[in-house]
Design a protein around this motif. Structure first.
Motif, PDB file in Angstrom:
ATOM      1  N   THR A  68       0.834  -1.204   0.000  1.00  0.00           N
ATOM      2  CA  THR A  68       0.000   0.000   0.000  1.00  0.00           C
ATOM      3  C   THR A  68       0.868   1.254   0.000  1.00  0.00           C
ATOM      4  N   ASP A 107      -2.533  -3.381  -5.985  1.00  0.00           N
ATOM      5  CA  ASP A 107      -3.886  -3.216  -5.458  1.00  0.00           C
ATOM      6  C   ASP A 107      -4.615  -4.551  -5.402  1.00  0.00           C
ATOM      7  N   GLY A 111      -4.797  -6.345  -0.450  1.00  0.00           N
ATOM      8  CA  GLY A 111      -6.000  -6.683   0.304  1.00  0.00           C
ATOM      9  C   GLY A 111      -6.140  -8.186   0.503  1.00  0.00           C
ATOM     10  N   ARG A 115      -6.139 -10.120   4.233  1.00  0.00           N
ATOM     11  CA  ARG A 115      -7.239 -10.965   4.718  1.00  0.00           C
ATOM     12  C   ARG A 115      -6.788 -12.419   4.907  1.00  0.00           C
ATOM     13  N   VAL A 120      -4.524  -7.462   8.657  1.00  0.00           N
ATOM     14  CA  VAL A 120      -5.369  -6.270   8.617  1.00  0.00           C
ATOM     15  C   VAL A 120      -4.994  -5.345   9.775  1.00  0.00           C
ATOM     16  N   LYS A 125      -6.560  -0.160   6.657  1.00  0.00           N
ATOM     17  CA  LYS A 125      -7.955   0.169   6.377  1.00  0.00           C
ATOM     18  C   LYS A 125      -8.103   1.588   5.849  1.00  0.00           C
ATOM     19  N   ASP A 128      -5.297   2.010   2.309  1.00  0.00           N
ATOM     20  CA  ASP A 128      -5.572   1.245   1.084  1.00  0.00           C
ATOM     21  C   ASP A 128      -6.560   1.957   0.164  1.00  0.00           C
TER      22      ASP A 128
END
Length: 251
Positions: A68, A107, A111, A115, A120, A125, A128
């Motif tokens: 990120t 990208d 994520g 997960r 996380v 949060k 990103d």
């Protein structure tokens, strides 16, 4: 007399000595376990909070967050490459496309990694979605500023993204709007279309990118309206559930 010890003969002094030895051993065990578990009042050792804070701080520097951060750093680099030498040099545009492609690929992975491997974090949060919108917004604004893409296309895409983000925050008290397949397809189509516009394409490829961008705009509008519908349903359901819970409490 052989001088057999009283402890071996089972005498009183032997029994007392055995009991004393057991008590001493128990005392040693208690002292050792107490040292390991911390103070008796249940409070954690003073160094415990510092260690926990260090672990939490270190957890921010995981591979998902690093990807990120890379996307965030690519934004100014992409803009400089895009606008280098007036913004129309094919070589610079190719380098700008490479930076944009790396941002889009990361990208897809950050994520999923967060997960899958429980990476996380609060930073992820927040950062990103900012990184996603920053690279896409920078590309669209550069393209429109150079005259390669109509401003209304940029306005529709960015307006939709910002509007849906705001909508999510407005209804978050009632629940979370999940990402749909249409939304994922929209993101993929936008990335492909913008990437094709970043490259200095000619001929039939230039015509193809027009239709890919048209599909991206349609998906942007359709999925945006679907998110609005979901937000309205979610809000109504949340209000109804709260009213029912209040009536049950009063009854």
């Amino acid at each position: 007399m052989t001088g057999v010890p009283a402890s071996a003969a089972g005498g009183p002094s032997g029994a007392q000595g055995a009991r004393g030895s057991a008590a001493a051993a128990d005392g040693v065990r208690t002292e050792v376990s107490g040292s390991a578990s911390g103070p008796e009042d249940g409070r954690a050792p003073r160094g415990g909070k510092i260690a926990a804070a260090a672990v939490n701080q270190a957890s921010v520097w995981n591979v998902a967050n690093l990807l990120t951060m890379l996307r965030l750093l690519l934004v100014p680099g992409f803009v400089m490459l895009m606008l280098a030498d007036g913004g129309y040099d094919p070589a610079w545009r190719s380098l700008a496309w490479a930076a944009f492609a790396v941002a889009m690929i990361t990208d897809l992975f950050d994520g999923h990694l967060a997960r899958t491997y429980n990476l996380v974090t609060d930073f992820g949060k927040i950062a990103d979605p900012i990184a996603d919108k920053a690279i896409m917004g920078a590309a669209l604004i550069c393209l429109s500023g150079l005259g390669d893409l109509p401003w209304w296309v940029t306005a529709v895409i960015l307006g939709r993204e910002l509007g849906i983000t705001l909508l999510r925050f407005l209804v978050i008290r009632y629940g979370v709007i999940p990402a749909s397949r249409g939304g994922k397809l929209k993101t993929l189509t936008q990335g492909v279309a913008v990437g094709m516009y970043v490259l200095a394409l000619t001929g039939w490829l230039a015509t193809l990118r027009f239709w890919v961008m048209a599909a991206a705009v349609v998906l942007t509008v359709v999925t945006g309206l679907d998110y609005v519908r979901q937000a309205i349903v979610l809000r109504r359901r949340g209000i109804a559930e709260r009213a029912a819970a209040l009536e049950e409490k009063e009854a």
